[in-house]
Design a protein around this motif. Sequence first.
Motif, PDB file in Angstrom:
ATOM      1  N   TYR A 168       6.803  11.659 -21.217  1.00 21.19           N
ATOM      2  CA  TYR A 168       6.265  11.155 -22.491  1.00 21.19           C
ATOM      3  C   TYR A 168       7.366  11.136 -23.551  1.00 21.19           C
ATOM      4  CZ  TYR A 168       3.607  11.036 -26.859  1.00 21.19           C
ATOM      5  OH  TYR A 168       3.146  10.720 -28.111  1.00 21.19           O
ATOM      6  N   GLY A 169       8.095  12.235 -23.667  1.00 19.78           N
ATOM      7  CA  GLY A 169       9.179  12.314 -24.639  1.00 19.78           C
ATOM      8  C   GLY A 169      10.259  11.287 -24.369  1.00 19.78           C
ATOM      9  N   TRP A 170      10.573  11.087 -23.079  1.00 19.50           N
ATOM     10  CA  TRP A 170      11.594  10.098 -22.709  1.00 19.50           C
ATOM     11  C   TRP A 170      11.182   8.701 -23.160  1.00 19.50           C
ATOM     12  CZ3 TRP A 170      11.128   6.009 -19.098  1.00 19.50           C
ATOM     13  CH2 TRP A 170      12.319   5.306 -18.868  1.00 19.50           C
ATOM     14  N   MET A 171       9.914   8.352 -22.947  1.00 18.13           N
ATOM     15  CA  MET A 171       9.453   7.019 -23.346  1.00 18.13           C
ATOM     16  C   MET A 171       9.378   6.889 -24.866  1.00 18.13           C
ATOM     17  SD  MET A 171       6.593   5.688 -20.604  1.00 18.13           S
ATOM     18  CE  MET A 171       6.503   4.125 -21.482  1.00 18.13           C
ATOM     19  N   MET A 172       8.912   7.931 -25.545  1.00 16.16           N
ATOM     20  CA  MET A 172       8.788   7.854 -27.003  1.00 16.16           C
ATOM     21  C   MET A 172      10.148   7.744 -27.683  1.00 16.16           C
ATOM     22  SD  MET A 172       5.577   7.721 -27.545  1.00 16.16           S
ATOM     23  CE  MET A 172       5.464   7.963 -29.316  1.00 16.16           C
ATOM     24  N   ASN A 173      11.180   8.280 -27.058  1.00 14.71           N
ATOM     25  CA  ASN A 173      12.536   8.184 -27.609  1.00 14.71           C
ATOM     26  C   ASN A 173      13.310   6.992 -27.064  1.00 14.71           C
ATOM     27  OD1 ASN A 173      12.466  10.542 -29.261  1.00 14.71           O
ATOM     28  ND2 ASN A 173      12.683  11.813 -27.432  1.00 14.71           N
ATOM     29  N   GLY A 174      12.698   6.274 -26.129  1.00 13.34           N
ATOM     30  CA  GLY A 174      13.378   5.157 -25.490  1.00 13.34           C
ATOM     31  C   GLY A 174      13.165   3.840 -26.204  1.00 13.34           C
ATOM     32  N   ASP A 175      13.787   2.814 -25.676  1.00  9.77           N
ATOM     33  CA  ASP A 175      13.746   1.476 -26.272  1.00  9.77           C
ATOM     34  C   ASP A 175      12.514   0.713 -25.784  1.00  9.77           C
ATOM     35  OD1 ASP A 175      14.516  -0.727 -27.709  1.00  9.77           O
ATOM     36  OD2 ASP A 175      15.912  -1.476 -26.200  1.00  9.77           O
ATOM     37  N   PHE A 176      11.337   1.278 -26.088  1.00  6.92           N
ATOM     38  CA  PHE A 176      10.077   0.643 -25.730  1.00  6.92           C
ATOM     39  C   PHE A 176       9.403   0.143 -27.007  1.00  6.92           C
ATOM     40  CE2 PHE A 176      10.833   3.581 -22.230  1.00  6.92           C
ATOM     41  CZ  PHE A 176      10.535   2.798 -21.117  1.00  6.92           C
ATOM     42  N   PRO A 177       8.599  -0.930 -26.916  1.00 12.13           N
ATOM     43  CA  PRO A 177       7.891  -1.419 -28.103  1.00 12.13           C
ATOM     44  C   PRO A 177       6.964  -0.369 -28.692  1.00 12.13           C
ATOM     45  CG  PRO A 177       7.841  -3.064 -26.353  1.00 12.13           C
ATOM     46  CD  PRO A 177       8.393  -1.807 -25.752  1.00 12.13           C
ATOM     47  N   LEU A 178       6.747  -0.457 -29.987  1.00 16.04           N
ATOM     48  CA  LEU A 178       5.880   0.496 -30.672  1.00 16.04           C
ATOM     49  C   LEU A 178       4.462   0.463 -30.113  1.00 16.04           C
ATOM     50  CD1 LEU A 178       7.014  -0.104 -34.365  1.00 16.04           C
ATOM     51  CD2 LEU A 178       7.602   1.828 -32.895  1.00 16.04           C
ATOM     52  N   PHE A 179       3.999  -0.733 -29.727  1.00 17.91           N
ATOM     53  CA  PHE A 179       2.631  -0.813 -29.219  1.00 17.91           C
ATOM     54  C   PHE A 179       2.504  -0.100 -27.874  1.00 17.91           C
ATOM     55  CE2 PHE A 179      -1.190  -2.640 -27.378  1.00 17.91           C
ATOM     56  CZ  PHE A 179      -2.065  -2.583 -28.453  1.00 17.91           C
ATOM     57  N   THR A 180       3.540  -0.198 -27.031  1.00 17.89           N
ATOM     58  CA  THR A 180       3.533   0.526 -25.759  1.00 17.89           C
ATOM     59  C   THR A 180       3.469   2.031 -26.018  1.00 17.89           C
ATOM     60  OG1 THR A 180       4.806  -1.216 -24.666  1.00 17.89           O
ATOM     61  CG2 THR A 180       4.814   0.941 -23.618  1.00 17.89           C
ATOM     62  N   LYS A 181       4.233   2.495 -27.001  1.00 14.92           N
ATOM     63  CA  LYS A 181       4.216   3.914 -27.347  1.00 14.92           C
ATOM     64  C   LYS A 181       2.853   4.327 -27.903  1.00 14.92           C
ATOM     65  CE  LYS A 181       9.198   4.053 -28.256  1.00 14.92           C
ATOM     66  NZ  LYS A 181      10.266   4.248 -29.255  1.00 14.92           N
ATOM     67  N   LYS A 182       2.223   3.420 -28.639  1.00 12.56           N
ATOM     68  CA  LYS A 182       0.895   3.707 -29.185  1.00 12.56           C
ATOM     69  C   LYS A 182      -0.126   3.862 -28.061  1.00 12.56           C
ATOM     70  CE  LYS A 182      -2.494   1.818 -32.462  1.00 12.56           C
ATOM     71  NZ  LYS A 182      -2.793   0.686 -33.386  1.00 12.56           N
ATOM     72  N   VAL A 183      -0.077   2.967 -27.066  1.00 16.88           N
ATOM     73  CA  VAL A 183      -0.986   3.054 -25.923  1.00 16.88           C
ATOM     74  C   VAL A 183      -0.742   4.352 -25.157  1.00 16.88           C
ATOM     75  CG1 VAL A 183      -1.548   2.030 -23.673  1.00 16.88           C
ATOM     76  CG2 VAL A 183      -1.275   0.552 -25.676  1.00 16.88           C
ATOM     77  N   LEU A 184       0.529   4.681 -24.952  1.00 22.47           N
ATOM     78  CA  LEU A 184       0.888   5.906 -24.238  1.00 22.47           C
ATOM     79  C   LEU A 184       0.342   7.131 -24.968  1.00 22.47           C
ATOM     80  CD1 LEU A 184       2.661   6.916 -21.782  1.00 22.47           C
ATOM     81  CD2 LEU A 184       4.486   7.265 -23.461  1.00 22.47           C
ATOM     82  N   THR A 185       0.495   7.155 -26.280  1.00 16.38           N
ATOM     83  CA  THR A 185       0.020   8.285 -27.079  1.00 16.38           C
ATOM     84  C   THR A 185      -1.500   8.402 -27.018  1.00 16.38           C
ATOM     85  OG1 THR A 185       1.918   8.131 -28.576  1.00 16.38           O
ATOM     86  CG2 THR A 185      -0.029   9.284 -29.400  1.00 16.38           C
ATOM     87  N   ASN A 186      -2.190   7.253 -27.067  1.00 21.57           N
ATOM     88  CA  ASN A 186      -3.658   7.279 -26.991  1.00 21.57           C
ATOM     89  C   ASN A 186      -4.137   7.868 -25.663  1.00 21.57           C
ATOM     90  OD1 ASN A 186      -3.954   6.195 -29.520  1.00 21.57           O
ATOM     91  ND2 ASN A 186      -4.214   4.101 -28.806  1.00 21.57           N
ATOM     92  N   ILE A 187      -3.433   7.536 -24.578  1.00 24.56           N
ATOM     93  CA  ILE A 187      -3.803   8.087 -23.266  1.00 24.56           C
ATOM     94  C   ILE A 187      -3.560   9.592 -23.249  1.00 24.56           C
ATOM     95  CG2 ILE A 187      -3.256   8.062 -20.798  1.00 24.56           C
ATOM     96  CD1 ILE A 187      -2.502   5.084 -21.148  1.00 24.56           C
ATOM     97  N   LYS A 188      -2.441  10.002 -23.819  1.00 23.75           N
ATOM     98  CA  LYS A 188      -2.112  11.433 -23.862  1.00 23.75           C
ATOM     99  C   LYS A 188      -3.156  12.206 -24.682  1.00 23.75           C
ATOM    100  CE  LYS A 188       1.650  14.565 -25.270  1.00 23.75           C
ATOM    101  NZ  LYS A 188       1.879  15.199 -23.963  1.00 23.75           N
TER     102      LYS A 188
END
Length: 255
Positions: free
Chosen positions: A229-249
């Motif tokens: 999770y931390g790797w993706m949140m600090n990575g070069d991913f779109p904000l919306f992808t990070k938002k979806v990931l956070t919602n699942i978490k």
Amino acid sequence: MELHLKNPIVFFDLETTGINIANDRIVEIAILKINVDGTEESYCYKVNPEMPIPKVTSEIHGIYDEDVKDAPTFKELGKTLAKIMEGCDIAGFNSNKFDVPLLAEEFIRADIDFDMKKRKFVDVQTIFHKMEKRTLSAAYKFYCDKDLTNAHSAEADTRATYEVLKSQLDRYKELENNIEFLNDFSSFNRNADFIGRIIFNDKGVEVFNFGKYKGKSVEEVLSKDPSYYGWMMNGDFPLFTKKVLTNIKLRSFNK
């Protein structure tokens, strides 16, 4: 054939500083809004991207730093766009893979709550590729028997996309004149985010669609490997992808 609409639909096209969903910005947006009664509204805005436009990109779409230096920023323009698009389904050419996710990023950056997941999306390029596998200029010639002049102009591309979709409905009897059907037909995957890094499997479970955990349940991966999770949140991913990931978490915490 005219579209059968339950909701208004906006055809839109972006010109941008580049093709990186997470980092690039809009420099022009054209919108063609088709109301349920068939009336049309057309809008085209230059946008100050607040970053230099690479010369190689300007040479493609013809928009240079000088052209947008006095234009509104997306933050200044965003509420106007949200109002135009409110309650509308959304269509474009290659829009599901590029224009929609990039526009979603701009809305998030501007702190504008515009829930694009409530809409139906029709990607005319996907229909075209499933049926003929060509480009927008070729599609316009093939379906409409016209040459696309001023290609890579957002306004010209938007109008051409609308005409191509109507001609596709005339040509392919298996296509239903129904935005919900076209939304489903325009999609190759059932994306949880816009660019398909997280998708739904055949059981409706969110799974990763890339990397070492491809095909694995997002919730299970985050439970077994929290550092991912931390790797993706600090990575070069779109904000919306990070938002979806956070919602699942967050959702997993409530179980």
